[in-house]
Design a protein around this motif. Structure first.
Motif, PDB file in Angstrom:
ATOM      1  N   TRP A 175       0.730  -1.185   0.024  1.00  0.00           N
ATOM      2  CA  TRP A 175       0.017  -0.050  -0.107  1.00  0.00           C
ATOM      3  C   TRP A 175       0.782   1.204   0.090  1.00  0.00           C
ATOM      4  O   TRP A 175       0.522   2.286  -0.479  1.00  0.00           O
ATOM      5  N   GLU A 176       2.046   1.127   0.683  1.00  0.00           N
ATOM      6  CA  GLU A 176       2.817   2.447   0.615  1.00  0.00           C
ATOM      7  C   GLU A 176       3.515   2.549  -0.806  1.00  0.00           C
ATOM      8  O   GLU A 176       3.559   3.926  -1.113  1.00  0.00           O
ATOM      9  N   TRP A 177       3.799   1.563  -1.298  1.00  0.00           N
ATOM     10  CA  TRP A 177       4.102   1.716  -2.788  1.00  0.00           C
ATOM     11  C   TRP A 177       3.161   2.331  -3.762  1.00  0.00           C
ATOM     12  O   TRP A 177       3.440   3.428  -4.622  1.00  0.00           O
ATOM     13  N   VAL A 178       1.777   1.969  -3.631  1.00  0.00           N
ATOM     14  CA  VAL A 178       0.653   2.478  -4.405  1.00  0.00           C
ATOM     15  C   VAL A 178       0.512   3.906  -4.117  1.00  0.00           C
ATOM     16  O   VAL A 178       0.546   4.638  -4.694  1.00  0.00           O
ATOM     17  N   SER A 179       0.523   3.904  -2.861  1.00  0.00           N
ATOM     18  CA  SER A 179       0.304   5.669  -2.328  1.00  0.00           C
ATOM     19  C   SER A 179       1.489   6.477  -2.926  1.00  0.00           C
ATOM     20  O   SER A 179       1.219   7.257  -3.337  1.00  0.00           O
ATOM     21  N   GLY A 180       2.716   5.996  -2.743  1.00  0.00           N
ATOM     22  CA  GLY A 180       4.028   6.793  -3.229  1.00  0.00           C
ATOM     23  C   GLY A 180       3.957   6.925  -4.622  1.00  0.00           C
ATOM     24  O   GLY A 180       4.016   8.071  -5.283  1.00  0.00           O
ATOM     25  N   THR A 181       3.505   5.890  -5.517  1.00  0.00           N
ATOM     26  CA  THR A 181       3.313   6.022  -7.008  1.00  0.00           C
ATOM     27  C   THR A 181       2.112   6.957  -7.422  1.00  0.00           C
ATOM     28  O   THR A 181       2.384   7.936  -8.177  1.00  0.00           O
TER      29      THR A 181
END
Length: 111
Positions: free
Chosen positions: A4-10
């Motif tokens: 989820w942190e990767w999706v949010s950052g992207t």
């Protein structure tokens, strides 16, 4: 880092890139109508992506609903502001001379 942190950052980075291209378009485009396009379309989509990324990062927090309100008010007000800017630019004749409109609904000679 979780998925989820990767999706949010992207989402936040892509939204920032769209907002940056909108800012470049406002500075670089030659007339009001093209600047208006750059100010509304990518700016709103970029903001929605940033808000979505921030919402994913804040999931479960009560402040996430504030992001929803910001998004709704932006979607409501951006088309109204763009319409008013375009209409004012037309009335003040701040458009390119080579731009030919197929249907000119605001032309006084048609009335």
């Amino acid at each position: 880092m979780s998925g989820w942190e990767w999706v949010s950052g992207t989402l936040i980075l892509v939204g920032c890139a769209l907002a940056f291209t909108a800012a470049l378009g406002i500075v670089r485009f030659p007339d009001t109508l093209t600047r208006m396009h750059a100010a509304t379309k990518p700016q709103v989509v970029g903001l929605m992506l940033v808000l979505t990324g921030a919402g994913i990062d804040l999931r479960g927090d009560i402040n996430a609903w504030m992001l929803v309100l910001i998004g709704v008010f932006t979607i409501i007000t951006a088309p109204v502001v763009a319409h008013l800017i375009g209409r004012t630019a037309y009335r003040e004749q701040r458009r390119r001379d080579d731009l030919r409109l197929r249907v000119d609904e605001l032309d006084e000679r048609r009335r």
